[in-house]
Scaffold this motif. Structure first.
Motif, PDB file in Angstrom:
ATOM      1  N   ALA A   1       5.645  -5.829 -21.855  1.00  0.00           N
ATOM      2  CA  ALA A   1       6.692  -5.353 -22.739  1.00  0.00           C
ATOM      3  C   ALA A   1       7.641  -4.456 -21.960  1.00  0.00           C
ATOM      4  O   ALA A   1       7.200  -3.518 -21.290  1.00  0.00           O
ATOM      5  CB  ALA A   1       6.087  -4.596 -23.907  1.00  0.00           C
TER       6      ALA A   1
ATOM      7  N   SER B   1      10.966  -1.892 -21.878  1.00  0.00           N
ATOM      8  CA  SER B   1      11.795  -0.998 -22.682  1.00  0.00           C
ATOM      9  C   SER B   1      12.638  -0.134 -21.761  1.00  0.00           C
ATOM     10  O   SER B   1      12.427  -0.104 -20.547  1.00  0.00           O
ATOM     11  CB  SER B   1      10.931  -0.129 -23.597  1.00  0.00           C
ATOM     12  N   GLY B   2      13.587   0.567 -22.363  1.00  0.00           N
ATOM     13  CA  GLY B   2      14.467   1.409 -21.580  1.00  0.00           C
ATOM     14  C   GLY B   2      15.726   0.656 -21.172  1.00  0.00           C
ATOM     15  O   GLY B   2      16.287  -0.086 -21.955  1.00  0.00           O
TER      16      GLY B   2
ATOM     17  N   GLN C   1      10.676   0.949 -18.540  1.00  0.00           N
ATOM     18  CA  GLN C   1       9.241   1.108 -18.761  1.00  0.00           C
ATOM     19  C   GLN C   1       8.620  -0.275 -18.982  1.00  0.00           C
ATOM     20  O   GLN C   1       9.182  -1.104 -19.719  1.00  0.00           O
ATOM     21  CB  GLN C   1       8.955   1.986 -19.983  1.00  0.00           C
TER      22      GLN C   1
ATOM     23  N   LYS D   1      12.537 -10.442 -27.442  1.00  0.00           N
ATOM     24  CA  LYS D   1      11.404  -9.532 -27.620  1.00  0.00           C
ATOM     25  C   LYS D   1      11.222  -8.619 -26.419  1.00  0.00           C
ATOM     26  O   LYS D   1      10.282  -7.818 -26.393  1.00  0.00           O
ATOM     27  CB  LYS D   1      10.122 -10.334 -27.850  1.00  0.00           C
ATOM     28  N   ASN D   2      12.083  -8.772 -25.414  1.00  0.00           N
ATOM     29  CA  ASN D   2      11.949  -7.970 -24.179  1.00  0.00           C
ATOM     30  C   ASN D   2      10.523  -8.059 -23.631  1.00  0.00           C
ATOM     31  O   ASN D   2       9.907  -7.038 -23.285  1.00  0.00           O
ATOM     32  CB  ASN D   2      12.334  -6.514 -24.426  1.00  0.00           C
ATOM     33  N   THR D   3      10.038  -9.255 -23.542  1.00  0.00           N
ATOM     34  CA  THR D   3       8.658  -9.472 -23.100  1.00  0.00           C
ATOM     35  C   THR D   3       8.605 -10.621 -22.101  1.00  0.00           C
ATOM     36  O   THR D   3       9.288 -11.632 -22.274  1.00  0.00           O
ATOM     37  CB  THR D   3       7.740  -9.774 -24.297  1.00  0.00           C
TER      38      THR D   3
ATOM     39  N   THR E   1      16.924  -2.069 -20.124  1.00  0.00           N
ATOM     40  CA  THR E   1      16.463  -3.440 -19.910  1.00  0.00           C
ATOM     41  C   THR E   1      17.464  -4.283 -19.126  1.00  0.00           C
ATOM     42  O   THR E   1      17.083  -5.279 -18.534  1.00  0.00           O
ATOM     43  CB  THR E   1      16.164  -4.132 -21.242  1.00  0.00           C
TER      44      THR E   1
END
Length: 121
Positions: free
Chosen positions: A23, A25-26, A3, A76-78, A28
């Motif tokens: 961002a 998620s999931g 996501q 931060k997965n960003t 990654t």
């Protein structure tokens, strides 16, 4: 599944700056290669910039070189897109995308919903 949620778009005067965030998620680990695309009205979606998991492999479209910077914070997965010296022709919906190295953007990528960037003169 992966996501992606973009943020940071808006209205800015020519010459100004914006920073977009994406961002992740999931799953990654499937997002090792990240990219920013944009699509202006009546035009095809185009790649703006891409970055590998390590951040060591970067790609920029020629018209963005020197003005845009892609970066990522894996903790931060960003993923970010810093846009400076914006021009009215940069007006578009900006999309974040993610895929694994073996895939292609057109067939194997996950996409965010997009964020509108409007640059006025």
């Amino acid at each position: 599944q992966v996501q992606l949620v973009e943020s940071g778009g808006g209205l800015v005067q020519a010459g100004g700056s914006l920073r977009l965030s994406c961002a992740v998620s999931g799953r990654t680990f499937s997002a090792s290669l990240m990219g920013w695309f944009r699509q202006a009205p009546g035009k095809e979606r185009e790649l703006v910039a891409a970055i590998s998991w390590s951040g060591g492999s970067l790609h920029y479209a020629d018209s963005m070189k020197g003005r845009f910077t892609i970066s990522r914070d894996n903790a931060k997965n960003t993923v970010y897109l810093q846009m400076n010296s914006l021009k009215p022709e940069d007006t578009a919906v900006y999309y974040c995308a993610a895929r694994s190295p073996g895939g292609t953007w057109s067939e194997n990528a996950y996409w965010g919903q997009g964020t509108q960037v409007t640059v006025f003169s």
